[in-house]
Scaffold this active site. Structure first.
Site, PDB file in Angstrom:
ATOM      1  CD1 TRP A 193      -2.128  -2.238   1.852  1.00 45.13           C
ATOM      2  CD2 TRP A 193      -2.877  -1.274   0.245  1.00 45.13           C
ATOM      3  NE1 TRP A 193      -3.897  -2.956   1.706  1.00 45.13           N
ATOM      4  CE2 TRP A 193      -3.885  -2.082   0.468  1.00 45.13           C
ATOM      5  CE3 TRP A 193      -3.394  -0.372  -0.917  1.00 45.13           C
ATOM      6  CZ2 TRP A 193      -4.941  -2.914  -0.124  1.00 45.13           C
ATOM      7  CZ3 TRP A 193      -4.609  -0.869  -1.997  1.00 45.13           C
ATOM      8  CH2 TRP A 193      -4.916  -1.844  -1.462  1.00 45.13           C
TER       9      TRP A 193
ATOM     10  CG  ASP B 109      -2.835   4.342   4.063  1.00 43.77           C
ATOM     11  OD1 ASP B 109      -4.861   3.659   4.728  1.00 43.77           O
ATOM     12  OD2 ASP B 109      -2.824   3.008   3.279  1.00 43.77           O
TER      13      ASP B 109
ATOM     14  CE  LYS C 157      -8.527  -3.517   4.136  1.00 49.86           C
ATOM     15  NZ  LYS C 157      -7.302  -2.193   3.292  1.00 49.86           N
TER      16      LYS C 157
HETATM   17  C1  LIG Z   1      -7.331  -1.757   2.023  1.00 49.37           C
HETATM   18  C2  LIG Z   1      -6.053  -0.538   2.104  1.00 49.37           C
HETATM   19  C3  LIG Z   1      -5.768   0.371   1.472  1.00 49.37           C
HETATM   20  C4  LIG Z   1      -6.942   0.475  -0.172  1.00 49.37           C
HETATM   21  O1  LIG Z   1      -8.163   0.199   0.305  1.00 49.37           O
HETATM   22  P1  LIG Z   1      -9.861   1.452  -0.586  1.00 49.37           P
HETATM   23  O2  LIG Z   1     -10.034   2.029   0.484  1.00 49.37           O
HETATM   24  O3  LIG Z   1      -9.531  -0.234  -1.566  1.00 49.37           O
HETATM   25  O4  LIG Z   1      -8.770   2.062  -1.000  1.00 49.37           O
HETATM   26  C5  LIG Z   1      -4.816   1.339   1.807  1.00 49.37           C
HETATM   27  N1  LIG Z   1      -4.234   1.210   2.654  1.00 49.37           N
HETATM   28  C6  LIG Z   1      -3.916   0.054   3.763  1.00 49.37           C
HETATM   29  C7  LIG Z   1      -2.890   0.192   4.431  1.00 49.37           C
HETATM   30  C8  LIG Z   1      -5.418  -0.862   3.182  1.00 49.37           C
HETATM   31  O5  LIG Z   1      -4.760  -1.925   3.943  1.00 49.37           O
END
Ligand SMILES: *Cc1c(COP(=O)(O)O)cnc(C)c1O
Length: 358
Positions: A102, A171, A195
């Site tokens: 990511w 993030d 999540k």
């Molecule tokens: C799942 C995830 C993403 C992507 O998220 P989307 O909402 O599908 O764009 C980005 N960063 C991390 C750390 C993730 O776990």
């Protein structure tokens, strides 16, 4: 009906009580005779939901008043673009710590917007470890430093927040609300909800107000944080259903005692699985170095591919879902987000021990 042993990485398990509450309110939300999805986003009942979701997030994360809380769309992936679009400064670089797939994607998008570089990477070590905070050399020409607090695919997590002189951007898609954080250490935090916060469709952005001054008038309206800050995330139609479910998840988290209580349970859950791995004489091998282990995603393999496949096949038969590792790394991964019950993790730990002894 029996609920699945759901270890999905995302979208992922939601608290059963939240789903039940949504079911109760499905046809008639608080006497309106409507589902939340059927209401105007300008109506009183919806505005209340919107406000409550914001207030609860502020309470749970103790967000200071000089931060905006935004509800956006486009997932965390759109934030890979919006962060550099809004925070990049003339003659300065977006600085990134690469700790997994990511963060690689975040850097790739930033390079399309302006100047960006990796200042540290764990790639040479298959992303088993988070670089030590003291080793980070943020340069004078940094516009911001970007980290991925939890690496969903590799199963590593930052356990110390870097203290830097430039705004820290994180993030937190896969670990927001898993433990207390000091929001004031960050310039901007973002997280896709699917999540740890609710369903997909809403992305939370927490941004320090003074950083909004960096956004330029030439930005497309919808990609300018100021648009959403000024309009309380109601500039256009927000994802009302997702925000309603987010509110219910936040109420649930609050009722459990907030982030400190959640952290305690999360540590207990994670220890159950890491202990099985550590006590297995190498039968199970954890991917992450012990000091970088994630509370949310437990990644491991078995001695060989054949055993890994046998383990996954039998786990599936026993009703476990989502234990396959990400397609890019293989092996196994148990995602044990806030909503995954302790009892389900106990059943998995028991199964792992039993499979090993057989
Ligand atoms: C799942 C995830 C993403 C992507 O998220 P989307 O909402 O599908 O764009 C980005 N960063 C991390 C750390 C993730 O776990």
């Amino acid at each position: 009906m029996k609920r699945a042993y759901n270890f999905n990485a995302g979208p992922a398990s939601l608290p059963e009580s939240v789903l039940k509450k949504a079911e109760q309110e499905w046809l008639n939300y608080k006497g309106t005779g409507m589902n939340v999805m059927e209401m105007s986003h300008r109506s009183k009942p919806y505005e209340e939901i919107h406000q409550q979701a914001q207030n609860l997030l502020r309470k749970l994360l103790q967000i200071p008043d000089n931060y905006e809380v935004l509800f956006l769309q486009g997932g965390a992936s759109l934030q890979f673009t919006m962060v550099p679009m809004n925070l990049m400064e003339e003659g300065k670089k977006g600085q990134y710590v690469l700790t997994g797939a990511w963060s690689e994607k975040a850097l790739k998008e930033a390079k399309k917007i302006g100047h960006a570089e990796a200042i540290a990477t764990g790639k040479d070590n298959q992303y088993r470890e988070i670089p030590s905070v003291s080793s980070l050399k943020t340069l004078e020409d940094g516009a911001y430093l970007h980290i991925t607090s939890n690496n969903t695919i590799f199963g590593t997590q930052w356990h110390e927040t870097p203290k830097v002189s430039i705004p820290l951007v994180a993030d937190m898609s896969s670990d927001i609300l898993c433990r207390p954080i000091d929001v004031a250490s960050y310039g901007l935090i973002y997280a896709g909800a699917q999540k740890n916060l609710g369903p997909s469709g809403v992305t939370v952005v927490i941004v320090r107000k003074d950083l909004l001054e960096r956004s330029k008038d030439s930005l497309p309206t919808m990609l300018d944080y100021r648009t959403h800050a000024k309009n309380d995330s109601l500039y256009n139609t927000p994802p009302t259903m997702a925000i309603y479910l987010l509110k219910l998840v936040l109420e649930w988290a609050d009722s459990l005692g907030g982030t400190a209580a959640l952290e305690k349970i999360n540590k207990e859950k994670a220890a159950l699985l890491y202990n099985v791995i550590d006590d297995s004489d190498g039968f199970y091998k954890g991917h992450a170095e012990a000091s970088s282990r994630s509370l949310m995603n437990v990644t491991f393999t078995l001695k060989n591919q054949e055993l890994t496949e046998a383990f996954l096949a039998e786990a599936k038969e026993r009703g476990f879902t989502g234990l396959n590792g990400h397609r890019s790394v293989g092996g196994c991964r148990a995602s044990i987000y806030n909503a995954v019950p302790l009892e389900h993790v106990e059943v998995l730990a028991q199964f792992m021990k039993e499979f090993k002894s057989r």
